[in-house]
Each structure stands twice: as structure tokens, then as C-alpha cells.
Design an enzyme around this catalytic site. Sequence first.
Site, PDB file in Angstrom:
ATOM      1  N   LYS A 128      76.567  20.793 130.615  1.00 24.89           N
ATOM      2  CA  LYS A 128      77.629  21.782 130.365  1.00 24.89           C
ATOM      3  C   LYS A 128      78.601  21.175 129.370  1.00 24.89           C
ATOM      4  CE  LYS A 128      78.906  25.851 132.111  1.00 24.89           C
ATOM      5  NZ  LYS A 128      78.110  26.859 132.839  1.00 24.89           N
ATOM      6  N   ASP A 168      79.254  30.595 127.778  1.00 24.98           N
ATOM      7  CA  ASP A 168      79.874  30.616 129.111  1.00 24.98           C
ATOM      8  C   ASP A 168      81.215  31.328 128.896  1.00 24.98           C
ATOM      9  OD1 ASP A 168      79.379  29.347 131.931  1.00 24.98           O
ATOM     10  OD2 ASP A 168      81.481  28.944 131.550  1.00 24.98           O
TER      11      ASP A 168
HETATM   12  N1  GLU Z   1      76.671  29.501 131.329  1.00 26.46           N
HETATM   13  C1  GLU Z   1      75.568  30.100 132.009  1.00 26.46           C
HETATM   14  C2  GLU Z   1      75.427  29.538 133.420  1.00 26.46           C
HETATM   15  O1  GLU Z   1      76.423  29.185 134.021  1.00 26.46           O
HETATM   16  C3  GLU Z   1      74.281  30.104 131.199  1.00 26.46           C
HETATM   17  C4  GLU Z   1      73.786  28.768 130.749  1.00 26.46           C
HETATM   18  C5  GLU Z   1      72.585  28.838 129.797  1.00 26.46           C
HETATM   19  O2  GLU Z   1      72.094  29.916 129.526  1.00 26.46           O
HETATM   20  O3  GLU Z   1      72.175  27.763 129.374  1.00 26.46           O
HETATM   21  O4  GLU Z   1      74.382  29.493 134.003  1.00 26.46           O
END
Ligand code: GLU
Length: 449
Positions: A128, A168
Amino acid sequence: MDIQNYTADFLDRLAKRDPAQKVFQQAVKEVVGSLAPVLKQYPKYIKEKILDRILEPERIIIFRVPWRDDKGEIHVNRGFRVQYNSALGPYKGGIRFHETVTQDALKFLAFEQTFKNSLTTLPLGGGKGGSDFDTRGKSDNEVMRFCHSFINELYHHIGYHTDVPAGDLGCGAREIGYMFGQYKKLTNDFTGAFTGKKPNWGGSLLRPEATGYGVAYFAQNMLATRGDSLEGKTAIVSGTGNVGIYTIEKLTALGAKVVGFMDYDGSIYDKDGVDEEKLAFLKDLVFVRRGSLKEYAAKFPAAQFRPGQKTWDIPCQIACPTACENELHTADAKTLVANGCLCLAEGSNMPCTPGAIDVFQNAHVLYSPGKASNAGGVAVSGLEMTQNSMRIYWTREEVDAYLQRIMRSIHDSCLSAAEHFGMKGDYMAGANIAGFIKVADAMIDQGLV
Ligand code: GLU
């Protein structure tokens, strides 16, 4: 060995090591709290010190992000990427642009992401990233300059087989476009190093909808275990970002009546429920005009706008928090249960506090943790990577069929892991256990790295 003492001692050491990282500790406590029967049955995890190893991110990159606003003034934000765990595949997870972004928040999100990605059955590690930059109130040009500067450092650390970021909170198709453009410029390489791209240049159809649709599918699967369905149920959704809007859309398509939702300014109580016309208005308001929900109430007079108020007091049978972590507290959970809530599917990451989860579980509400019920987004990101590798595009129907199958499989593996370890019907324990075992076994297979 006494397992309770072992986990208590472990959590104690964790708290002493990073005392300020409260949300990370909260997320770890929830997972470790579910693992006692697993550690008991498989002493190899203790012998291999898997908890100590899994609780330490593989790498954290912190960097300066300087940029100029439209008036020529210089600003400096802080950029992060937490490359948490690559046992199952390249680091994978979103980028959050919001003033609340700290190392603690991103470490918690990357930790959650690792287990979520493991549950999807796809070959994805966990990561992340983000910055304490807030896109609200910035012009397109300012956002572009910021995104380019962010990538000027991050491009060293990401790549198709290394780390694949996505969106996100505060980071949607516009920001992904700017970041991808700069990544391509610097590397001279058009590969799917990001997901959440627009479908006309490499994105997957249904990626924007996937998290929200997945939440509704997960709720549907949970209700089916009690011979029930979404048909005719009253529902509330908290946030009205990407996840919230598409949760509303799919809940409505599956027969529920969504009567409550909210944004930064307050909440809407619309007793008539959202229909096609209202949904189209909401999408334009949120995605195009980036306006406030006050306008919804002005346009549809039967709806009431409640300034500064959350949605949790609105009577409903289905509730889906889709805003941010710790948005739903013990008192809110009690209100929801008293008002007849029978199913709570988390759309955001860790929106319910531990006290709220206890209230739902003690009242036998069907409760699913975000790492299970919001995994549809990253699952379709995984499918976007597959399509990019194959250099083809699947239709909406094909992607939707995969999404439904993956949500079903996550649901079933939560239930079977919970039942196998003596916690029948406990989706939280099942998600933590199923997600953990896959990552832990891969780490053992790959040795002490
Ligand atoms: N931010 C999204 C999550 O919390 C998607 C992450 C992604 O697609 O890599 O799962």
C-alpha cells in the site's frame, strides 16, 4: 506451550516496538486473535516464528514529494510505499492520497491487503502506498504536477513483476492516468505496472465497479446461508466514493432499497430509496462535479440532508460501511442491531471498531470483515493484470462472471476455515485464518528471506 500466553506476549512485544502505531496494532490484534487454534494445530508456525516474520513489512520507502501549485508556490508532501509481503506474488495494493495518510495508516492497510489478496486466490502479494496530499480543492493541473513528482521517486521501486499500485481513497482514474503517464515516460515501458487504468488504454472493464459490486455479492452470499436474499431489504451505505456508489448500484440491482448514505458534509435519508434516476444524478455529482450531497436533497425533496450526521441511526436490515477505518463505533453497532440490522458487509478497510464487531457477533448479525467482502476490487485488478499479460480485453460479462465466482470462493473459504477450526459461522476468524495460512505456508516454502 500455552497459546494464549504466546499470542499475548507477541502482541505485547509488538506494542512496545512501535507504540505510536495504533491502527496497525488494532489490525494485527484482530488477526492474531483468530489464530490460536491454527497455532495449536500447526506448531510449525511457532517454530518458524511466522508471526514475527509476517508482522514486519519487507520494505518501507519514504520520500519527499515537492510540487508547485497554480500560483507558483512550492509545497512539499511526504510519499510512502509499504511493500509488505511478496510471498504470493508482486506487491499489490492501492495508493491513498489524503491528509490522514501516515506510515501507521499505510502499514495497517498493507497488512490487511496481504491477507485480502491471499483470499482472492490470485497470485498477489500485499502493499500500500500514498501521501498526505489531499486532492480535494486542487485543480487538475495541480493534481497532475503532484502525481508526476510522486512517480519521479516511486518509479524506482515499482514494476509489473515487482509492485503494482492501484487507486484508493483520493486516487481514482485521473490520478492513475497521471502516474502511469510519468512512469511510462521515465521507464520507456508500456506495461501494466498500475491497475485501475482507463479501459481505453489498458484498464479492465468493471474495475471501477468491482469493489462495490463485490460487497453486494458477498452480502448476498451471506444471506443465502440463512435462506434469505437482498430482495426487499432496506439498506444503508456510508461513503459515497467509488466503493459506496457501486455498492448502492448493485444492492439496488439485487432488489434492496438503499435509504441512507453520506459524504464529508453529512448524510442523506431518502425513505423512498435510490432509483435509476437518482443513481445517475449521484454518479454525476460525485464523479464528474465532485459536489456535495446537499445537492441531492435539493434535487429530490423527499430526501432529507442531515448536516454532520452519519448514517448509522437510519433503520435498515443491511449495512455497508464504505468510507474509512474506524468509522463505525460500539454505540453505532448497538443502534443498528436495535433497529433490526441483520447483515453488515464491510466495504472499507477495518471500518468497525473491535467493540462494534463484538456487538454484531453477539447479536448473530451476519458480519463480514473488509478483507473478505471488499476484495472484489483487488480481484479485478488481478484480472486486469492477466488481461494486460495476454494483451486482450474481456467483456464486462466475462469479468463479472469471474468477480462473482471469486466473491463466492472467498465467502466459502471463510466459512470452511472457520468451521474447521471450531468457529462455525465466524467470517472474521475464517478470513483471518484462510488468508494467513496461504501466506505463512508460502513463506515457509521460500525459506528465511
Ligand atoms: N485499494 C483497493 C483495496 O483496498 C484496491 C487495491 C488494488 O486494486 O490493488 O483493496
